[in-house]
Write an enzyme that holds these catalytic residues in place. Structure first.
Site, PDB file in Angstrom:
ATOM      1  N   LYS A  71      43.297  44.078  43.160  1.00  0.00           N
ATOM      2  CA  LYS A  71      43.977  43.085  42.314  1.00  0.00           C
ATOM      3  C   LYS A  71      44.918  43.749  41.311  1.00  0.00           C
ATOM      4  O   LYS A  71      45.028  43.325  40.149  1.00  0.00           O
ATOM      5  CB  LYS A  71      42.973  42.193  41.597  1.00  0.00           C
ATOM      6  CG  LYS A  71      42.058  41.397  42.541  1.00  0.00           C
ATOM      7  CD  LYS A  71      41.129  40.482  41.775  1.00  0.00           C
ATOM      8  CE  LYS A  71      40.220  39.693  42.690  1.00  0.00           C
ATOM      9  NZ  LYS A  71      39.153  40.541  43.307  1.00  0.00           N
ATOM     10  N   ARG A  72      45.626  44.773  41.724  1.00  0.00           N
ATOM     11  CA  ARG A  72      46.501  45.505  40.808  1.00  0.00           C
ATOM     12  C   ARG A  72      47.738  44.689  40.446  1.00  0.00           C
ATOM     13  O   ARG A  72      48.255  43.907  41.242  1.00  0.00           O
ATOM     14  CB  ARG A  72      46.938  46.827  41.437  1.00  0.00           C
ATOM     15  CG  ARG A  72      45.810  47.817  41.689  1.00  0.00           C
ATOM     16  CD  ARG A  72      45.035  48.132  40.425  1.00  0.00           C
ATOM     17  NE  ARG A  72      44.084  49.219  40.620  1.00  0.00           N
ATOM     18  CZ  ARG A  72      43.056  49.466  39.829  1.00  0.00           C
ATOM     19  NH1 ARG A  72      42.832  48.685  38.793  1.00  0.00           N
ATOM     20  NH2 ARG A  72      42.243  50.474  40.070  1.00  0.00           N
TER      21      ARG A  72
END
Length: 258
Positions: free
Chosen positions: A88-89
């Site tokens: 989930k960067r």
């Protein structure tokens, strides 16, 4: 072979759309215990797994030993099972470039989850990797998805449709990386008709109580996978990991009428 093609091939080989989530709880004995635990999970579930999804948070919580554990697990993964790194960067392009390099070149994972809310330029460093995929957070499985993702805009669209527009743009530009979306099963019923027929990573089955009916009825052709983590790793019953994975895989297949 594109990421979507590789995933579709795996789904056809196994007859399963099950994505096995790998979420080692840091308080359960440390990295050494987690390595033995997850190795057993992978060995027993591989026959049913369309993909594996290690969640970065659980490994990062164990510090350097957790990162080393993740590296060791990735190196030992069955070669024909795609790995989706749940990271989930979200960051500006220059930083994202190094995330992409680390995940796709360094760890050689097949796909990564990304938070797209910094805009198109923040996902661009992930878009030119042949054979790789990204999943953009579109409609997540938590109640808070109503705070932003499902809010209506003045033009009638929902915010998550701005996310899918990024994937449409990447496709129109002929970018090398396949773009899919994270769509939580608990919130899927009202949004699926507005989600492109691109690969979906679908959390929310099992412990979160999501219903497969809306997804199965959508008539999608993309290689969607449904994630189960706690229902396989931490179910309070006498079944082993393999039996739990088989039961979930069969439940998913039955919902699809296959």
């Amino acid at each position: 072979m594109s990421y979507a093609e590789r995933l579709q091939k795996r789904i056809e080989k196994t007859g399963s759309r099950l994505c096995v989530g790998l979420d080692p709880r840091p308080g359960d004995g440390g990295a050494a215990f987690a390595k033995n635990f997850l190795t057993q999970v992978i060995e027993e579930t591989a026959i049913w797994a369309a993909a594996y999804k290690p969640n970065m948070a659980y490994f990062e919580a164990m510090g350097i030993e957790g990162i080393k554990l993740l590296e060791d697990l990735l190196a030992a993964m069955p070669s024909d099972v795609p790995v989706i790194l749940d990271a989930k960067r979200s960051d500006i392009g220059e930083t994202q470039k190094y995330y992409a390099q680390g995940y796709f070149a360094g760890w050689n994972v097949d796909a990564v989850t990304l938070n797209p809310f910094l805009g198109y330029d923040s996902i661009e460093p992930f878009l030119d990797w042949e054979g790789k995929g990204i999943y953009l957070l579109a409609v997540t499985s938590n109640p808070g998805s109503a705070d932003f993702q499902r809010q209506k805009l003045a033009d009638g669209r929902s915010v998550f449709e701005l996310v899918t527009a990024l994937g449409d743009r990447a496709k129109a530009e002929g970018r090398a990386t396949d773009v899919g979306y994270v769509v939580g099963l608990t919130n899927a019923a009202d949004v699926l008709e507005k989600i492109p027929d691109a690969p979906l990573l679908v959390p929310g089955l099992g412990a979160q109580g999501g219903d497969l009916a809306s997804l199965a009825a959508a008539g999608r052709s993309a290689p969607d996978v449904i994630n189960v983590s706690r229902g396989i790793l931490y179910a309070a019953d006498e079944r082993g990991f393999g039996k739990r994975a088989r039961d979930w895989a069969e439940k998913i297949s039955a919902a699809y009428g296959k």
